[in-house]
Design a protein around this motif. Structure first.
Motif, mmCIF file in Angstrom:
data_model
loop_
_atom_site.group_PDB
_atom_site.id
_atom_site.type_symbol
_atom_site.label_atom_id
_atom_site.label_comp_id
_atom_site.label_asym_id
_atom_site.label_seq_id
_atom_site.Cartn_x
_atom_site.Cartn_y
_atom_site.Cartn_z
ATOM 1 N N GLY A 43 18.324 24.544 -41.765
ATOM 2 C CA GLY A 43 17.803 24.589 -40.425
ATOM 3 C C GLY A 43 16.323 24.431 -40.010
ATOM 4 N N LYS A 44 15.535 24.623 -41.016
ATOM 5 C CA LYS A 44 14.164 24.359 -40.852
ATOM 6 C C LYS A 44 13.734 23.166 -41.390
ATOM 7 C CE LYS A 44 12.964 26.747 -45.099
ATOM 8 N NZ LYS A 44 12.620 27.951 -45.807
ATOM 9 N N VAL A 45 12.915 22.280 -40.532
ATOM 10 C CA VAL A 45 12.498 21.108 -41.059
ATOM 11 C C VAL A 45 10.919 21.111 -41.181
ATOM 12 C CG1 VAL A 45 12.116 18.606 -40.194
ATOM 13 C CG2 VAL A 45 14.465 19.839 -39.716
ATOM 14 N N PRO A 46 10.506 20.793 -42.204
ATOM 15 C CA PRO A 46 8.835 20.754 -42.189
ATOM 16 C C PRO A 46 8.229 20.069 -41.452
ATOM 17 C CG PRO A 46 9.957 20.174 -44.353
ATOM 18 C CD PRO A 46 11.049 20.143 -43.600
ATOM 19 N N THR A 47 7.163 20.592 -40.833
ATOM 20 C CA THR A 47 6.429 19.890 -39.772
ATOM 21 C C THR A 47 5.680 18.531 -40.049
ATOM 22 O OG1 THR A 47 4.190 21.272 -40.490
ATOM 23 C CG2 THR A 47 5.841 21.993 -38.619
ATOM 24 N N ASN A 48 5.425 18.523 -41.455
ATOM 25 C CA ASN A 48 4.856 17.007 -41.700
ATOM 26 C C ASN A 48 5.795 16.244 -42.456
ATOM 27 O OD1 ASN A 48 5.504 18.520 -44.048
ATOM 28 N ND2 ASN A 48 3.295 18.267 -44.929
ATOM 29 N N ILE A 49 7.017 16.218 -42.105
ATOM 30 C CA ILE A 49 8.055 15.333 -42.669
ATOM 31 C C ILE A 49 7.909 14.059 -42.437
ATOM 32 C CG2 ILE A 49 9.589 15.536 -40.638
ATOM 33 C CD1 ILE A 49 10.710 15.956 -44.246
ATOM 34 N N GLU A 50 7.296 13.508 -41.249
ATOM 35 C CA GLU A 50 7.049 12.024 -41.244
ATOM 36 C C GLU A 50 6.030 11.493 -42.158
ATOM 37 O OE1 GLU A 50 6.609 9.806 -37.484
ATOM 38 O OE2 GLU A 50 8.117 11.188 -36.497
ATOM 39 N N SER A 51 4.931 12.096 -42.404
ATOM 40 C CA SER A 51 3.963 11.728 -43.376
ATOM 41 C C SER A 51 4.562 11.818 -44.632
ATOM 42 C CB SER A 51 2.771 12.523 -43.025
ATOM 43 O OG SER A 51 2.856 13.827 -43.775
ATOM 44 N N ARG A 52 5.419 12.737 -45.266
ATOM 45 C CA ARG A 52 5.880 12.913 -46.208
ATOM 46 C C ARG A 52 6.961 11.806 -46.389
ATOM 47 N NH1 ARG A 52 8.058 18.680 -47.945
ATOM 48 N NH2 ARG A 52 6.166 19.914 -47.720
ATOM 49 N N ARG A 53 7.675 11.234 -45.642
ATOM 50 C CA ARG A 53 8.551 10.245 -45.732
ATOM 51 C C ARG A 53 7.884 8.822 -45.909
ATOM 52 N NH1 ARG A 53 12.527 10.562 -41.121
ATOM 53 N NH2 ARG A 53 10.997 10.307 -39.951
ATOM 54 N N ASN A 54 6.799 8.658 -44.879
ATOM 55 C CA ASN A 54 6.160 7.548 -45.207
ATOM 56 C C ASN A 54 5.153 7.375 -46.425
ATOM 57 O OD1 ASN A 54 6.828 6.683 -42.659
ATOM 58 N ND2 ASN A 54 4.774 7.471 -41.702
ATOM 59 N N TRP A 55 4.927 8.541 -47.044
ATOM 60 C CA TRP A 55 4.269 8.523 -48.482
ATOM 61 C C TRP A 55 5.261 8.154 -49.369
ATOM 62 C CZ3 TRP A 55 5.250 11.250 -52.695
ATOM 63 C CH2 TRP A 55 4.122 11.185 -53.811
ATOM 64 N N LEU A 56 6.671 8.425 -49.332
ATOM 65 C CA LEU A 56 7.780 8.433 -50.315
ATOM 66 C C LEU A 56 8.014 6.953 -50.244
ATOM 67 C CD1 LEU A 56 9.647 9.681 -52.196
ATOM 68 C CD2 LEU A 56 11.196 10.124 -50.455
#
Ligand code: CU
Length: 165
Positions: free
Chosen positions: A30-43
């Motif tokens: 239920g906790k989503v990392p705050t920097n998930i978008e930058s991680r996803r873009n990096w991935l």
């Protein structure tokens, strides 16, 4: 080369498995990392770059890159025979087989004395397909047809010898 590709594939699969497990754990907690978008873009960028690099590295030498110094062997296929313009090819040097067919599709396959398939290339009407190989063992090699081409397909064989120059 095959072991390198295998090891690289296993590493990449482990990274993908790790990413899925991490995503599943994050979704369940239920906790989503705050920097998930930058991680996803990096991935996404990283996987794209890795995919392009692996594709270029693995496809570049095969099958289109033929050494300019290669000994050329012209191969003609027809129901049901192989005709090679030589029966001796050099040991330890690149040999380019240029394969044509007079009728239907055939599969130009070359086996060593133990029956191990070394390489193959399709013989296709209207095309000259080529494959390059460096033989590291002298002796007799067998040509077989690997594409069913009619009732006498199994008789479509030939031989050539690899000799030290
Ligand atoms: Cu055949």
């Amino acid at each position: 080369m095959q072991l390198t590709v295998l090891a690289l594939s296993l590493v990449l699969m482990a990274i993908i498995v790790w990413a899925f497990i991490a995503a599943a754990r994050a979704a369940g907690s239920g906790k989503v990392p705050t920097n998930i978008e930058s991680r996803r873009n990096w991935l996404i960028v990283s996987l794209t770059v890795i995919g392009v690099v692996v594709t270029v590295i693995s496809l570049r030498p095969w099958p289109l890159a033929v050494a300019k110094t290669a000994t050329v062997v012209n191969v003609s296929a027809a129901q049901w025979r192989w005709e090679l313009d030589t029966d001796k090819v050099p040991l330890g040097k690149p040999v380019a087989f240029k394969v044509r067919t007079a009728d239907v599709n055939h599969g130009f396959g070359v086996m060593d004395a133990s029956g191990k398939l070394l390489f193959q290339v399709q013989a296709m009407p209207g095309y000259v397909n080529q494959v390059e190989y460096v033989f590291d063992t002298p002796g007799t090699y067998h040509v077989v047809c690997l594409e069913y081409c009619g009732v006498a397909h199994h008789t479509m064989t030939a031989e050539f010898t690899v000799v030290a120059e």
